[in-house]
Design an enzyme around this catalytic site. Sequence first.
Site, PDB file in Angstrom:
ATOM      1  N   ASP A 166      -0.316   0.591   0.826  1.00  0.00           N
ATOM      2  CA  ASP A 166       0.087   1.870   1.404  1.00  0.00           C
ATOM      3  C   ASP A 166      -0.832   2.972   0.881  1.00  0.00           C
ATOM      4  O   ASP A 166      -1.157   3.013  -0.313  1.00  0.00           O
ATOM      5  CB  ASP A 166       1.550   2.178   1.053  1.00  0.00           C
ATOM      6  N   ILE A 167      -1.239   3.852   1.764  1.00  0.00           N
ATOM      7  CA  ILE A 167      -2.194   4.903   1.397  1.00  0.00           C
ATOM      8  C   ILE A 167      -1.565   5.956   0.476  1.00  0.00           C
ATOM      9  O   ILE A 167      -2.270   6.638  -0.268  1.00  0.00           O
ATOM     10  CB  ILE A 167      -2.781   5.562   2.680  1.00  0.00           C
TER      11      ILE A 167
ATOM     12  N   HIS B  49       6.652  -2.501  10.517  1.00  0.00           N
ATOM     13  CA  HIS B  49       6.057  -2.815   9.216  1.00  0.00           C
ATOM     14  C   HIS B  49       7.150  -2.958   8.179  1.00  0.00           C
ATOM     15  O   HIS B  49       8.206  -2.345   8.277  1.00  0.00           O
ATOM     16  CB  HIS B  49       5.061  -1.729   8.789  1.00  0.00           C
TER      17      HIS B  49
ATOM     18  N   HIS C   3       7.723  -2.553   4.090  1.00  0.00           N
ATOM     19  CA  HIS C   3       7.207  -2.080   2.805  1.00  0.00           C
ATOM     20  C   HIS C   3       7.607  -3.083   1.719  1.00  0.00           C
ATOM     21  O   HIS C   3       8.760  -3.524   1.671  1.00  0.00           O
ATOM     22  CB  HIS C   3       7.836  -0.739   2.414  1.00  0.00           C
TER      23      HIS C   3
HETATM   24  P1  AMP Z   1       7.402   4.578   7.589  1.00  0.00           P
HETATM   25  O1  AMP Z   1       8.033   5.880   7.219  1.00  0.00           O
HETATM   26  O2  AMP Z   1       8.252   3.389   7.220  1.00  0.00           O
HETATM   27  O3  AMP Z   1       6.956   4.545   9.040  1.00  0.00           O
HETATM   28  O4  AMP Z   1       6.133   4.428   6.659  1.00  0.00           O
HETATM   29  C1  AMP Z   1       4.823   4.592   7.072  1.00  0.00           C
HETATM   30  C2  AMP Z   1       3.947   4.352   5.870  1.00  0.00           C
HETATM   31  O5  AMP Z   1       2.622   4.210   6.318  1.00  0.00           O
HETATM   32  C3  AMP Z   1       3.964   5.476   4.838  1.00  0.00           C
HETATM   33  O6  AMP Z   1       4.394   4.948   3.585  1.00  0.00           O
HETATM   34  C4  AMP Z   1       2.499   5.927   4.787  1.00  0.00           C
HETATM   35  O7  AMP Z   1       2.071   6.297   3.505  1.00  0.00           O
HETATM   36  C5  AMP Z   1       1.786   4.710   5.312  1.00  0.00           C
HETATM   37  N1  AMP Z   1       0.478   4.973   5.920  1.00  0.00           N
HETATM   38  C6  AMP Z   1       0.184   5.915   6.849  1.00  0.00           C
HETATM   39  N2  AMP Z   1      -1.115   5.851   7.177  1.00  0.00           N
HETATM   40  C7  AMP Z   1      -1.655   4.834   6.447  1.00  0.00           C
HETATM   41  C8  AMP Z   1      -2.946   4.263   6.340  1.00  0.00           C
HETATM   42  N3  AMP Z   1      -3.999   4.732   7.056  1.00  0.00           N
HETATM   43  N4  AMP Z   1      -3.135   3.231   5.486  1.00  0.00           N
HETATM   44  C9  AMP Z   1      -2.105   2.767   4.757  1.00  0.00           C
HETATM   45  N5  AMP Z   1      -0.856   3.246   4.813  1.00  0.00           N
HETATM   46  C10 AMP Z   1      -0.631   4.278   5.647  1.00  0.00           C
END
Ligand code: AMP
Length: 124
Positions: free
Chosen positions: A37-38, A108, A110
């Site tokens: 995760d970024i 996705h 986590h």
């Molecule tokens: P959600 O709220 O479950 O949709 O989580 C989306 C997740 O995607 C968040 O934890 C973000 O930090 C992560 N995220 C967004 N853009 C990226 C990216 N380019 N690379 C990795 N993680 C990302």
Amino acid sequence: MSYDVKYDSGNVFAKILRGEIPCSKVYEDQHVLAFKDIRPQAKVHALVIPKGAYVSAQDFGEKASDQEIAAVQRAISKVAKDLGVDKTGYRLIANSGAHGHQEVPHYHVHILGGQPIGKMVSLP
Ligand code: AMP
């Protein structure tokens, strides 16, 4: 957002899958990609996504093949082991739709670990 929203191929994870933006990859197979995760919320924070175009957990559970569903679950265990949290434990979160506070509309999961993750939920 709800599970019947049309898949948006412009979402950030679709771009990662197409190789248009980079990711810190931790695992890949025929059906699954996993990457860090970024904006990590814990010492270990990875995301496991299907390669197929599924909006949410609901969409994935309704439309994905048995092979894709199994592949995501197998990948979670593999990634957890590779990242060293298989013995200490971890939290899996799949935010889905509006009430689930899902931000990226590509299904996705986590994986959060590397430290105690705290209580399961805290409602507003
Ligand atoms: P959600 O709220 O479950 O949709 O989580 C989306 C997740 O995607 C968040 O934890 C973000 O930090 C992560 N995220 C967004 N853009 C990226 C990216 N380019 N690379 C990795 N993680 C990302």
